[in-house]
Design a protein around this motif. Sequence first.
Motif, mmCIF file in Angstrom:
data_model
loop_
_atom_site.group_PDB
_atom_site.id
_atom_site.type_symbol
_atom_site.label_atom_id
_atom_site.label_comp_id
_atom_site.label_asym_id
_atom_site.label_seq_id
_atom_site.Cartn_x
_atom_site.Cartn_y
_atom_site.Cartn_z
ATOM 1 N N VAL B 69 30.873 53.054 5.006
ATOM 2 C CA VAL B 69 29.280 53.501 5.251
ATOM 3 C C VAL B 69 29.201 51.828 6.316
ATOM 4 N N ARG B 70 29.333 51.716 7.765
ATOM 5 C CA ARG B 70 28.384 50.190 8.027
ATOM 6 C C ARG B 70 27.333 50.669 9.123
ATOM 7 N N LEU B 71 26.307 49.742 8.898
ATOM 8 C CA LEU B 71 25.434 49.908 9.869
ATOM 9 C C LEU B 71 25.058 48.591 10.687
ATOM 10 N N SER B 72 24.752 48.619 11.991
ATOM 11 C CA SER B 72 24.569 47.677 11.989
ATOM 12 C C SER B 72 23.005 47.418 13.182
ATOM 13 N N GLY B 73 22.650 46.747 12.591
ATOM 14 C CA GLY B 73 20.378 46.737 13.024
ATOM 15 C C GLY B 73 21.184 45.187 14.158
ATOM 16 N N ARG B 74 19.845 44.531 12.735
ATOM 17 C CA ARG B 74 20.112 42.914 13.153
ATOM 18 C C ARG B 74 20.655 42.314 12.441
ATOM 19 N N THR B 75 21.502 42.572 11.809
ATOM 20 C CA THR B 75 22.837 42.007 11.071
ATOM 21 C C THR B 75 24.134 42.271 12.054
ATOM 22 N N PRO B 76 25.079 41.985 12.360
ATOM 23 C CA PRO B 76 26.516 42.277 12.359
ATOM 24 C C PRO B 76 26.676 43.072 10.872
ATOM 25 N N ALA B 77 27.626 44.347 11.386
ATOM 26 C CA ALA B 77 28.438 45.550 10.833
ATOM 27 C C ALA B 77 29.014 44.609 10.015
ATOM 28 N N THR B 78 29.508 44.164 8.354
ATOM 29 C CA THR B 78 29.920 43.877 8.245
ATOM 30 C C THR B 78 31.063 43.936 6.830
ATOM 31 N N ARG B 79 29.150 44.212 6.637
ATOM 32 C CA ARG B 79 29.688 45.550 4.904
ATOM 33 C C ARG B 79 29.403 47.045 4.566
ATOM 34 N N ASN B 80 30.164 47.562 3.923
ATOM 35 C CA ASN B 80 30.669 48.570 3.727
ATOM 36 C C ASN B 80 28.765 48.708 2.408
ATOM 37 N N LEU B 81 28.019 49.208 3.012
ATOM 38 C CA LEU B 81 26.654 49.910 2.931
ATOM 39 C C LEU B 81 27.486 50.687 1.326
ATOM 40 N N LEU B 82 28.137 51.034 0.846
ATOM 41 C CA LEU B 82 28.260 51.865 -0.268
ATOM 42 C C LEU B 82 28.490 51.329 -1.749
ATOM 43 N N GLU B 83 29.024 49.781 -0.652
ATOM 44 C CA GLU B 83 29.408 48.964 -1.798
ATOM 45 C C GLU B 83 28.036 47.046 -2.106
ATOM 46 N N VAL B 84 27.301 47.314 -1.242
ATOM 47 C CA VAL B 84 25.663 46.297 -1.255
ATOM 48 C C VAL B 84 25.334 46.623 -2.858
ATOM 49 N N GLY B 85 24.799 45.731 -3.337
ATOM 50 C CA GLY B 85 23.314 46.062 -4.283
ATOM 51 C C GLY B 85 22.854 46.861 -4.103
ATOM 52 N N GLU B 86 21.684 47.496 -5.210
ATOM 53 C CA GLU B 86 20.172 47.945 -4.451
ATOM 54 C C GLU B 86 19.627 47.089 -3.803
ATOM 55 N N ARG B 87 19.397 46.160 -4.684
ATOM 56 C CA ARG B 87 18.757 45.053 -4.111
ATOM 57 C C ARG B 87 18.673 44.600 -2.572
ATOM 58 N N GLU B 88 20.303 44.740 -2.239
ATOM 59 C CA GLU B 88 20.009 44.896 -1.323
ATOM 60 C C GLU B 88 19.763 45.677 0.001
ATOM 61 N N MET B 89 20.175 46.732 -0.556
ATOM 62 C CA MET B 89 19.910 48.963 -0.220
ATOM 63 C C MET B 89 18.210 48.371 0.429
ATOM 64 N N ALA B 90 17.857 48.149 -0.794
ATOM 65 C CA ALA B 90 16.239 48.080 -0.456
ATOM 66 C C ALA B 90 15.907 47.080 0.571
ATOM 67 N N ARG B 91 15.809 46.168 0.401
ATOM 68 C CA ARG B 91 15.583 45.276 2.041
ATOM 69 C C ARG B 91 16.182 46.468 3.368
ATOM 70 N N LEU B 92 17.284 46.962 3.080
ATOM 71 C CA LEU B 92 16.717 47.821 4.441
ATOM 72 C C LEU B 92 16.854 48.768 4.292
ATOM 73 N N ARG B 93 16.417 49.580 3.412
ATOM 74 C CA ARG B 93 15.514 50.601 3.673
ATOM 75 C C ARG B 93 14.035 50.343 4.180
ATOM 76 N N GLY B 94 13.859 51.120 5.221
ATOM 77 C CA GLY B 94 12.626 50.578 5.899
ATOM 78 C C GLY B 94 12.585 49.672 7.071
ATOM 79 N N ASP B 95 13.782 49.036 6.820
ATOM 80 C CA ASP B 95 13.141 47.834 7.408
ATOM 81 C C ASP B 95 14.616 48.155 9.098
ATOM 82 N N ALA B 96 16.155 48.321 8.546
ATOM 83 C CA ALA B 96 16.499 48.408 9.347
ATOM 84 C C ALA B 96 16.868 49.807 9.921
ATOM 85 N N VAL B 97 16.501 50.344 8.627
ATOM 86 C CA VAL B 97 16.961 52.399 8.408
ATOM 87 C C VAL B 97 16.092 52.866 7.659
#
Lengths: 295, 356, 281
Positions: B69-97
């Motif tokens: 699962v890749r999301l390119s918002g403000r940052t290029p989609a280089t990482r698989n969201l299924l593999e990033v940690g909860e803290r990084e995911m929390a930063r994305l939620r409410g912001d990029a998605v």
Amino acid sequence: MSEVQGAAADAVTDSGQAPAGGSPGRRLNPSLLVGGAIVAVVVGLALLSYVWTPYAPMRVLPVEPYQTPNAEHWLGTDRLRRDVLTQILVGARTTLFVGFVAVGVAALVGVPLGILAAMSPGWLGQLVMRGNDVLLAFPALLLAIMFAALYGGSTRVAMIAIGIATIPAFARITRSGALGVMRTEYVVAARSAGRSPLGIAVRHVVPNVAGLVIVQASVSFAIAILAEAALAYLGLGTPTGQASWGRMLYEAQTTLRSAPHLALIPGAAIALSVLGFNLFGDGLRDWLDPRLEDR
Amino acid sequence: MSRAGDRTVLAVEGLDVGTGHTPLLHDVSFAIARGERVGLIGESGSGKSLTALAVMGLLGEGLHARGDVRLSGRTPATRNLLEVGEREMARLRGDAVSMVFQEPMTALNPTMRVGAQVAEVMRIHGTRDTAGARARAVELLDQVGLPDPAHLARSYPHELSGGQRQRVVLAIALANDPALLICDEPTTALDVTVQATVLDLVVRGVQEREAAMLFITHDLAVVATVCERVLVMYGGRIVEAGPVGEVFADPRHRYTQGLIGASDLTGEQGRRGRGALPTIPGTVPPAGRFPDGCVFRSRCAHATDECGTPPGWTPRGGADGRGSAPDEAEEQAGSAPGEAGRAAGYACFHPAGDAA
Amino acid sequence: MTETPAIELRGVCRDFRRPRTSLREAPPVVRAVQDVSLSVGRGERFGVVGESGSGKSTLLRLICGLDRPTSGEILVEGRSIGDQPARRLRWLRRRLQLVFQDPMSSLDPRMRVRDIIAEPLVSQGIGGDHGARVTELLGQVGLDPEAARRYPHQFSGGQRQRISVARALAPDPDILVMDEPVSALDVSVRAQVLNLVDEIVDGLDLTLVFVSHDLSVVRHVCDRVAVMRAGEVVETGETERLFSEPGHDYTASLVAAIPDLHAALAGRSAQDLARGVGPAS
């Protein structure tokens, strides 16, 4: 209509095999089995004491006091040279008797009160619950002490006092459960089907709060056993000369250091039966719930 | 429309979700471009909400996701969201998605003023300072059409109507100008007249930000009104995908066809007195009880032995020139169904419209 | 033809008293149903449409004798039910039966399907072979006789709604009242249940009162519709007429707000939908 038959056929496959009929929940759960086994043992001991005990109950034997468990006296002897195993067996009777009567009194009064309070809107329901609150203000022990002061300490007074003090717990839990049931559409459906309030109480409310009541009963049963022990310990319940686990604990207090087994044995018996009744209650609740049978 | 990679906001590839023993989603692949509104439809138990939760990294205990699962918002989609940690995911939620849920009451904190709740999401992500966030919150409440926003910002959720609450939830979701907005049945709990205004606000909010949108609903008419493209889900798989106009006017998968027939109360057969509505026989099986091969075959009138093997993905218009003109990406996809190949097509051995 | 209507309401009002907010002022009163008069003919399929808070649920409870009007008169088959105590309404329970929205909460989870369906028979003291009747009813709603000994949770939503319908049909009523019977169902199942309703109402010659928030469903099911808003009936009329030329602004905005697949494919956007509703409500 072929799709309709398909739908019906699905119902069969959806939940695996068809229910065997008879009892609602077919699968015995571990809580029920373990709890049931413990309860069966306790009841078995109590029944056994009517036909056989190693020695005559309460008899003072011509042996050494404070014996630790040995071949002659499996659980040892106490200060008054009595056989501990005999007392445990006979004491199981008292303990169960107190538990059943106290919980019986509490449930027989508390459950109908709770249902009445839930089903009658307005002042009647309020009155029942306020009266309940007043009763709730008295701790079981205090009530038992008051009763003992008025009527003298005896097993019967103890268990009735414990029972009365436990009524509010049953009334409360039943009422909150019944209020939930009364809000469901199946009760409205029953009303529009022409069911009388009594019919609704019996057919819909009671079966649906039964789980709550059973759990409350198992908890209250445990509390009653402990309360009886506490009363006996305070010297207000079962009098001297009659065996009860609480009484045994009470008498063991003076020799706690020199002969700890005299306290540990009845203590363990109480703890084990409390655990047994709690497990049994939880298991029974799940076993009675038809919704849990497929899990 | 070019399907150039830089316009892709969300790319989901081969997403599998399941508990220990029960597979719940299988090989879900789709992409949403910037400014594109995509609907995800299906009945309860089809896996549509699960797809959204997997993208948001909000799967519950005991659920495992595999895939990409890749999301390119403000940052290029280089990482698989299924593999990033909860803290990084929390930063994305409410912001990029961000996400709008079905039940606006439970999505809001009952003990906090709504203005503060809108401002909070900007403060958390550091998009604005306290004063700026508060001012922006009032602006956002105004944008979602709430009357007297300055005053309303000081109310608590229970003082608002259901429609007003859902607008507040929308304001929160849009506060940080997300690259992707996920809406999970946002209007199902609302009255029709309120639904109409909320749908309008959702579409406008997304259009103004050129955000990508994934809109989940069971209501085909709502999807047709709001979205440009649609994904049809059944049994945890995407069984058909394509532009709304093509899929709804000319469905190829038998499930899509059945769904349209059964829900169409205003069309030819829908009117009173025109006879029985077309139905899909039976009911959606519980999770894990879908048949092997084509998941729909247990309810499909056209199923044959062939359907016992999983049907491959057929690009729409690829085989017989029907539907949209195949572009390069889709032609390639015929041999190797990649991300772009899933843009329009279906997974069915006996599609509707063939040799009718 | 001056046949007695199946259901008749004359100037029915229902007030609810809110809890007191001040010691001095009288507790506020909410008018849930306000001066409603309508008449449902025998064999008619009558729809009641309204959004949340429109009073449609209260009206339905009044018609079913589950609640009493503050003022006004309710007649079912010519007999008044408004001022009767619950125990005098036995005849009504037999004539008029109810199907609910949520097929899970309207069936007692601890009762077997046969007991659920036989409940109206048992509580009304209707004799005969209940087992045979239950089997017959299950067949009528398209379920296997084997379903009788199962529990509600073992069925899907649509099947549970069939069980609900079977229970309602048990005392052989003349009037069937349905409260949002398909709102909780998936579309594919909704079509099955709507077809069943069609079949049963025609086959058994029932009068149908169908309450829903969903105009398109009502349009599919009913001959005539009453549109409610804020406790009042704003418009009553033939379904098709109401859709093609609504006589009241509110009806018009309701009709305009329904998302429609065909209209959407022809280009109607969310903005167009919202415009039809008018200024933000």
